[in-house]
Design a protein around this motif. Structure first.
Motif: not given
Length: 475
Positions: A103-107, A133-134, A340-342, A345-348
């Motif tokens: 979660g924090i990585t995503t943040a 992001s990539a 962390a990348f997926l 991608v899913a949110a977008t």
């Protein structure tokens, strides 16, 4: 036990461990995006929420350090819970920490994307958010894959420079107010008694990650001294920074046409109000780099948890391998970087904006930290009793810590937050249930594994405290 190569030993100094922990707490993240959220809950008393949150987590840190002063190893918080409460509780704690670090990585990735996008827009350049992001994930993956010491030095430079720049801005604001005390922030008539609990929840979210230094036990120099110091010092430094910056930000934006809780770039507004607009670009650059350091720190810490749980066979054994040359848990790092990348991608694909994803990921991560914090707090006196060193004060610290942890636990679900945040606790509980089923099934599939894990944990412990207590009971 699964055969593995070893991680690089004796390579991280106290300063580098502290850099890992401070980078994961990410003071810049709070200054850049979270203080307005805090202000929406507790107004002029926002500084107090951060002070209370710091004190609260110090009690958790004292319990954590009961273990850190006596033994260490990779993914130590998971191992510590195992040592005190058994393998199932430890595995649940480790499983929960993986959720938290992702979660924090995503943040961190979304924060990097937001601020790099702002910087490019200032230069008249447009770039797809997923490309940014990539870039963040790929660069963080390379550093975490290549060299943990290089990663630590990078984080020290990034977060240190950003905090120094924010501190400079704050002193400029204070000087323009002639260092006068802002009495409004101490007025008892405006004390937000009903919402202070929610403010502490926000403070906890800002401060989580202080424990990550324990994940580097195999790689730290003089770990029984440097790790406990890094745990406490990261909390004190970050907590003091939050209190100071929050106080100055509330003071500096008072009377502005847009209230602090409505600002999406508070540092830039503060610089503009202080007539130092030239700081806006370096502030945004510092925030972008700091969010990158946050993502990198989480990849480093989370991969050590994954590596150790893989080594014990609880998670796929392939995650327990280390790179022959770099001596880093490269498979675990790669797996977490891919996730962390997926997520963006899913949110977008689902139409979720990056700023919303940042808020959602951070909120979800907070649940992942609360579970192991509670478990380590309970485990400490149990462990001390097992080794014959339990004192009355240790029980008192445990009780106080649990009482304080109840505040953010209750505050995260009551009053019921707006959708979709109201569903997050249940999403986390579902994740936790899946992990618990997997863990119980693991012991049934491999009943002999428990003895091997116990032997490994005890031998690691006895390297530092010979003959200090009985082996764990399975599971």
């Amino acid at each position: 036990m699964q055969p593995t190569n070893q991680l690089k030993s004796n390579c991280l100094s106290f300063t580098e461990l502290l850099a890992q922990a401070v980078a994961l707490i990410s003071p810049t993240m709070t200054a850049a995006l979270i203080i307005p959220v805090m202000y929406s809950n507790t107004g002029d008393w926002s500084w107090l929420s951060y002070a209370l949150g710091t004190v609260m987590l110090l009690f958790v840190a004292f319990n954590l350090n009961q273990f850190a002063r006596r033994s260490t190893g990779s993914g130590s918080m998971y191992a510590y819970i195992c040592r005190g409460l058994g393998l199932n509780a430890g595995a649940v704690g480790g499983w929960s920490l993986l959720w938290a670090y992702m979660g924090i990585t995503t943040a961190g990735v979304t924060g990097f994307t937001i601020f790099s996008g702002k910087l490019l827009a200032m230069a008249g350049i447009s770039a797809p958010p997923l490309l940014l992001s990539a870039v963040c994930v790929a660069t963080a993956w390379f550093l975490a894959w290549k060299n943990v010491q290089l990663s630590a030095i990078m984080m020290l430079v990034c977060e240190g420079a950003s905090m120094a720049l924010i501190g400079l801005l704050c002193f400029i604001v204070l000087s323009q107010h002639h260092f006068a005390i802002d009495r409004a922030q101490f007025a008892t008539s405006t004390f937000p008694a009903s919402s202070m609990g929610l403010g502490v929840v926000v403070a906890i979210f800002s401060l989580v990650g202080f424990e990550c230094a324990t994940a580097f036990g195999d790689e730290a120099k003089d770990p029984l001294k440097t790790i406990p110091r890094a745990v406490v010092m990261s909390l004190l430094i970050s907590g003091a920074f939050f209190v100071f910056v929050t106080y100055v930000m509330v003071l500096g934006t008072r009377g502005y046409s847009t209230s602090l809780d409505k600002l999406d770039a508070p540092l830039n507004v503060l610089a503009d109000l202080a007539r130092v607009g030239a700081l806006q670009v370096p502030l945004s650059l510092g925030a972008m780099i700091s969010f990158f350091a946050l993502a990198l720190s989480c990849l480093n810490a989370g991969s050590r948890i994954l590596y150790t749980m893989g080594r014990h066979g609880i998670l796929p054994p392939v995650t327990a391998t280390s790179h022959k040359t770099n001596e880093t848990p490269h498979v675990a790092v790669t797996a977490l970087a891919g996730i962390a990348f997926l997520i963006p991608v899913a949110a977008t694909a689902g139409g979720i904006a990056m700023l919303d994803l940042f808020n959602y990921a951070g909120t979800c991560a907070a649940f992942g930290f609360l579970v192991p914090y509670a478990l380590i707090t309970i485990a400490a006196p149990v462990y001390l009793k097992a080794i014959g060193q339990l004192q009355t004060k240790d029980v008192a610290v445990c009780i106080v810590a649990l009482m304080l942890l109840a505040i953010p636990t209750v505050g995260s679900v009551y009053p019921v937050p707006a959708a979709p945040v109201d569903s997050f606790p249940y999403l986390f509980l579902a994740y936790l249930a899946i992990g618990l089923v997997w863990i119980l099934a693991f012991h049934r599939r491999k009943p002999s594994a428990a003895a091997d894990i116990i032997s490994d944990l005890k031998s690691n412990h006895d390297r530092f405290v010979p003959g200090s207590g009985p082996a764990l009971n399975a599971p």
